[in-house]
Write an enzyme that holds these catalytic residues in place. Structure first.
Site, short mmCIF file in Angstrom:
data_model
loop_
_atom_site.label_atom_id
_atom_site.label_comp_id
_atom_site.label_asym_id
_atom_site.label_seq_id
_atom_site.Cartn_x
_atom_site.Cartn_y
_atom_site.Cartn_z
N MET A 146 8.65 6.03 5.04
CA MET A 146 8.85 4.60 4.79
C MET A 146 10.09 4.36 3.93
O MET A 146 10.79 3.37 4.12
CB MET A 146 7.62 3.98 4.14
N GLU A 147 10.38 5.27 3.02
CA GLU A 147 11.56 5.13 2.18
C GLU A 147 12.83 5.28 3.01
O GLU A 147 13.80 4.52 2.84
CB GLU A 147 11.51 6.15 1.04
N ASP B 168 24.29 -9.55 5.87
CA ASP B 168 24.47 -10.58 4.84
C ASP B 168 25.94 -10.71 4.43
O ASP B 168 26.45 -11.82 4.30
CB ASP B 168 23.61 -10.26 3.63
N LEU C 60 0.79 -1.23 0.00
CA LEU C 60 0.00 0.00 0.00
C LEU C 60 0.82 1.29 0.00
O LEU C 60 0.28 2.37 0.08
CB LEU C 60 -1.01 0.01 1.16
N CYS C 61 2.15 1.19 -0.09
CA CYS C 61 2.98 2.39 -0.23
C CYS C 61 2.87 2.91 -1.66
O CYS C 61 2.78 2.14 -2.60
CB CYS C 61 4.45 2.09 0.08
N HIS C 62 2.92 4.23 -1.78
CA HIS C 62 2.90 4.85 -3.10
C HIS C 62 4.26 4.72 -3.78
O HIS C 62 5.29 4.75 -3.11
CB HIS C 62 2.54 6.33 -2.99
#
Length: 159
Positions: free
Chosen positions: A113-114, A128, A75-77
């Site tokens: 969010m980014e 990693d 649901l993120c743009h």
């Protein structure tokens, strides 16, 4: 029901409709920390890690992740970021790396969010790349530090 929700009038998940929101300059900063054995950090700093420049790879991974946040978080743009910065620095404790990210754009929705995704993926990339020499690493302290722009204005984390 408010347009700024991930639920429609039936209570079902949907992407927030930002059609009527003003285009403004928006910026967000986030951070993360990865803790590791002092020997692991020494290898990274002195360029002796068998996988090469670990910081450069983590920086690129963080930038790429910010650009693809909409593919990772439901649901993120999809955003046209104008700037993504990922900084990595050894912690003062000699056994951690601090990651600081900043994302910017001119648009109708924020970039929190980014920035958070960039910090998280940079930390996971470090994990990693170093797990063969240090499986006991931990990633923590992923958090938003600041956001600017938009209807809700300027917010900074409390010290």
């Amino acid at each position: 029901m408010s347009q700024l929700t991930h639920l429609d009038d039936k209570g079902e998940a949907r992407m927030v409709d930002v059609t009527d929101k003003a285009v403004t300059e928006r910026e967000a900063r986030a951070e993360a920390t990865i803790r590791m054995a002092p020997e692991t950090l020494r290898m990274i700093i002195e360029g002796e890690h068998p996988k090469g420049d670990v910081f450069a790879t983590a920086r690129i991974a963080g930038i790429m992740a910010a650009k693809k946040t909409h593919e990772l978080i439901p649901l993120c743009h999809s955003l046209n970021l104008t700037s993504v910065k990922v900084e990595l620095a050894p912690g003062d404790d000699g056994a951690s790396v601090h990651i600081l990210t900043r994302c910017k754009l001119s648009g109708q929705t924020g970039v929190e969010m980014e920035a958070l995704t960039a910090a998280s993926v940079a930390a996971l990339t470090l994990y990693d790349m170093c797990k063969a020499v240090d499986r006991g690493m931990t990633v923590d302290g992923v958090r938003l530090l600041e956001k600017k722009g938009g209807r809700s204005g300027h917010w900074v984390v409390s010290p």
